[in-house]
Motif scaffolding. Structure first.
Motif, mmCIF file in Angstrom:
data_model
loop_
_atom_site.group_PDB
_atom_site.id
_atom_site.type_symbol
_atom_site.label_atom_id
_atom_site.label_comp_id
_atom_site.label_asym_id
_atom_site.label_seq_id
_atom_site.Cartn_x
_atom_site.Cartn_y
_atom_site.Cartn_z
ATOM 1 N N SER A 40 2.352 7.372 -9.654
ATOM 2 C CA SER A 40 1.642 6.159 -9.198
ATOM 3 C C SER A 40 2.622 5.034 -8.879
ATOM 4 N N VAL A 41 3.657 4.893 -9.721
ATOM 5 C CA VAL A 41 4.644 3.825 -9.467
ATOM 6 C C VAL A 41 5.435 4.135 -8.190
ATOM 7 N N GLY A 42 5.823 5.403 -8.036
ATOM 8 C CA GLY A 42 6.570 5.825 -6.844
ATOM 9 C C GLY A 42 5.784 5.571 -5.566
ATOM 10 N N LEU A 43 4.505 5.946 -5.602
ATOM 11 C CA LEU A 43 3.643 5.744 -4.429
ATOM 12 C C LEU A 43 3.513 4.264 -4.090
ATOM 13 N N LYS A 44 3.366 3.462 -5.147
ATOM 14 C CA LYS A 44 3.229 2.012 -4.947
ATOM 15 C C LYS A 44 4.490 1.433 -4.294
ATOM 16 N N LYS A 45 5.642 1.909 -4.786
ATOM 17 C CA LYS A 45 6.912 1.394 -4.253
ATOM 18 C C LYS A 45 7.115 1.832 -2.801
ATOM 19 N N ILE A 46 6.774 3.086 -2.517
ATOM 20 C CA ILE A 46 6.921 3.585 -1.137
ATOM 21 C C ILE A 46 5.989 2.817 -0.206
ATOM 22 N N ARG A 47 4.785 2.605 -0.665
ATOM 23 C CA ARG A 47 3.798 1.849 0.125
ATOM 24 C C ARG A 47 4.309 0.446 0.427
ATOM 25 N N LYS A 48 4.866 -0.190 -0.592
ATOM 26 C CA LYS A 48 5.400 -1.541 -0.437
ATOM 27 C C LYS A 48 6.551 -1.536 0.574
ATOM 28 N N GLY A 49 7.423 -0.530 0.443
ATOM 29 C CA GLY A 49 8.567 -0.404 1.353
ATOM 30 C C GLY A 49 8.117 -0.224 2.797
ATOM 31 N N LEU A 50 7.108 0.629 2.984
ATOM 32 C CA LEU A 50 6.579 0.881 4.334
ATOM 33 C C LEU A 50 5.966 -0.393 4.921
ATOM 34 N N GLU A 51 5.205 -1.098 4.088
ATOM 35 C CA GLU A 51 4.555 -2.330 4.572
ATOM 36 C C GLU A 51 5.583 -3.408 4.905
ATOM 37 N N GLU A 52 6.623 -3.490 4.059
ATOM 38 C CA GLU A 52 7.669 -4.494 4.314
ATOM 39 C C GLU A 52 8.393 -4.199 5.617
ATOM 40 N N LEU A 53 8.695 -2.916 5.843
ATOM 41 C CA LEU A 53 9.393 -2.548 7.080
ATOM 42 C C LEU A 53 8.510 -2.798 8.301
ATOM 43 N N SER A 54 7.222 -2.492 8.155
ATOM 44 C CA SER A 54 6.318 -2.724 9.295
ATOM 45 C C SER A 54 6.202 -4.217 9.594
ATOM 46 N N ASP A 55 6.253 -5.050 8.546
ATOM 47 C CA ASP A 55 6.241 -6.508 8.773
ATOM 48 C C ASP A 55 7.526 -6.955 9.457
ATOM 49 N N THR A 56 8.647 -6.375 9.027
ATOM 50 C CA THR A 56 9.939 -6.732 9.630
ATOM 51 C C THR A 56 9.958 -6.356 11.106
ATOM 52 N N LEU A 57 9.389 -5.191 11.410
ATOM 53 C CA LEU A 57 9.374 -4.728 12.802
ATOM 54 C C LEU A 57 8.230 -5.344 13.610
ATOM 55 N N ARG A 58 7.470 -6.236 12.984
ATOM 56 C CA ARG A 58 6.327 -6.923 13.610
ATOM 57 C C ARG A 58 5.312 -5.918 14.164
ATOM 58 N N LEU A 59 4.949 -4.967 13.318
ATOM 59 C CA LEU A 59 3.972 -3.955 13.744
ATOM 60 C C LEU A 59 2.579 -4.369 13.287
ATOM 61 N N ASP A 60 1.581 -3.945 14.047
ATOM 62 C CA ASP A 60 0.197 -4.236 13.701
ATOM 63 C C ASP A 60 -0.371 -3.065 12.901
ATOM 64 N N ARG A 61 -0.925 -3.376 11.739
ATOM 65 C CA ARG A 61 -1.479 -2.316 10.891
ATOM 66 C C ARG A 61 -3.011 -2.354 10.870
ATOM 67 N N THR A 62 -3.602 -3.072 11.808
ATOM 68 C CA THR A 62 -5.064 -3.186 11.832
ATOM 69 C C THR A 62 -5.701 -1.817 12.011
ATOM 70 N N PHE B 18 8.437 6.905 8.521
ATOM 71 C CA PHE B 18 8.448 8.056 7.611
ATOM 72 C C PHE B 18 9.387 7.780 6.434
ATOM 73 N N TYR B 19 8.880 7.997 5.235
ATOM 74 C CA TYR B 19 9.763 7.920 4.063
ATOM 75 C C TYR B 19 10.435 9.275 3.907
#
Lengths: 183, 259
Positions: free
Chosen positions: A54-76, A115-116
């Protein structure tokens, strides 16, 4: 950019991605015998594995979301009707659980896949495109990494690399759905 | 015939195959809640100040304890009423705004922008590209605090003037610059295809024929011969006109001669 996972979390996540059918007991055994872990050989119980997961998944999710924000991607979540939206939501959730995020790049009007990759402990972004001679080899390497990461038994065909990426994504979603039904 | 290969490629990406749905960010909700709390605090402080001034002028002049007690009771019940009213307003606002923002959907596809919103009165506005005059981007201090922005779409047939309100607004968007560029790109593509506005040339064909000096096919040869015929006819006409002009000039010169 890479999510900060501990050695044990990395091992657990890699094992879950590679073999989603594996039970927590199996993963605990793998973790016990892993050489990459600091406390090698120490017994691991199922609850600890579950916590790592659960902790690993949470961290990966956070990492993916942070990168998508950095790349200015839309997650709608897309979908005109409520059913479509629910389906897309479920798909996005299943992909998140496999360390994948699909965002939309408005500047280039294309989808971007994040992709992680547990092997390198990094997140690889891949922009949806038709490969040419310049990028073909590089894209093939990324595709192979994804196949290895998720233990996909897809045959190496002469099919378009772009199509192969889409097939791989569909395969991962299909497998996760089956797991959910079984579980 | 040799063919000049042109690779597909342009600054303008191809139009999307399906509608792109844009929804307001969660930060838009938090921004509105923040403003609501700020208004509540400012309103309460100003009310307390008014009561203090009131107490200073009237309450302090009340000498007997009974009058002070009555005043205290009045302030107490006013306070209770005030906070009870605010509590009801807060609950209605928090729940209502959450569902209102959830109902907001902006869709960009084909030749129009569709804006759906509304909780009780549901509205669906279609803004065709051909009516769009310009697109504004706005990010106020509170927007910047929450990293969001608004895209305003002005139309030719809008009810409002430019100084007032925009015809349609896409509010609370996190990647507002990218969305604005995306809408502008779609708009320019539409204008280029429609032949209106400032068009941007796009390369769509994969190959074009090389311009050759010698036509080889029958249609081209026929066209060439016809063009040559037109040219010769025009040449004769031109010669006739020139000779007439010369005649006129000569006559003018003769008239100018002194007797």
């Amino acid at each position: 950019m890479s999510p900060k996972l501990s050695d044990s979390e990395k091992i657990v996540m890699c094992e879950i991605f590679r073999n989603p059918d594996a039970s927590l007991v199996d993963i605990a055994k793998v973790l016990e015998n892993s050489e990459n872990r600091r406390k090698t050989g120490k017994a691991v119980d199922v609850r600890t594995v579950s916590k790592f997961k659960s902790v690993g998944l949470k961290k990966i999710r956070k990492g993916l979301e942070e990168l998508s924000d950095t790349l200015r991607l839309d997650r709608t979540i897309q979908g005109e009707t409520k059913e479509e939206e629910e389906r897309e939501k479920e798909k996005a959730e299943l992909l998140f659980k496999n360390g994948i995020l699909i965002g939309y790049d408005y500047r280039n009007s294309v989808e971007v896949y994040l992709f992680y990759i547990g092997k390198d402990h990094t997140i690889l972004p891949w922009q949806d495109h038709q490969c040419n001679r310049k990028c073909e080899n590089e894209c093939k390497v990324i595709l192979e990494d994804i196949k290895k990461e998720h233990g996909l038994g897809m045959p190496n065909t002469n099919d378009d690399i772009r199509n192969q990426f889409k097939i791989a994504i569909d395969e991962i979603i299909k497998r996760s759905k089956e797991d959910r039904k079984d579980g | 015939m040799d063919e000049v290969k042109i690779y597909k490629g342009s600054d303008i990406p191809p139009p999307p195959s399906k509608p792109r749905i844009i929804r307001p960010s969660k930060s838009f909700l938090w921004k509105n809640y923040f403003i609501f709390v700020l208004i509540f605090i400012l309103f309460t402080i100003s009310l307390l100040l008014i009561l203090l001034i009131f107490d200073f002028f009237i309450g302090s002049s009340a000498d007997d304890a009974q009058r002070r007690e009555v005043l205290f009771q009045a302030f107490y019940w006013l306070g209770v009423l005030y906070f009870a009213t605010w509590s009801i307003i807060t609950v209605v606002y928090v729940i209502g705004l959450y569902f209102y923002i959830k109902s907001m959907v902006f869709s960009v596809f084909g030749d129009e922008i569709v804006v759906k919103k509304g909780l009780i009165n549901k509205s669906e506005k279609h803004v065709p590209y051909r009516t769009v005059t310009h697109i504004d981007m706005r990010a106020g201090p509170f927007d910047r605090l929450f990293n969001i922005g608004t895209i305003e779409i002005q139309t030719a047939g809008g009810k409002h003037t430019l100084d007032e309100q925009a015809e349609e607004k896409l509010e609370g968007i996190k990647i507002y610059r990218e969305v604005r560029d995306y809408i502008l790109t779609q708009l320019r593509q539409f204008q280029a295809a429609d032949g209106t506005g400032t068009s941007i040339a796009t390369l769509t064909d994969t190959s074009v024929s090389k311009i050759s000096s010698e036509p080889t096919d029958s249609i081209s040869l026929q066209m060439l011969s016809e063009l040559k015929e037109i040219k010769s006819l025009l040449k004769d006409e031109l010669f006739e006109i020139e000779s007439k002009i010369n005649d006129i000039n000569e006559k003018i010169d003769e008239r100018k001669k002194p007797y």
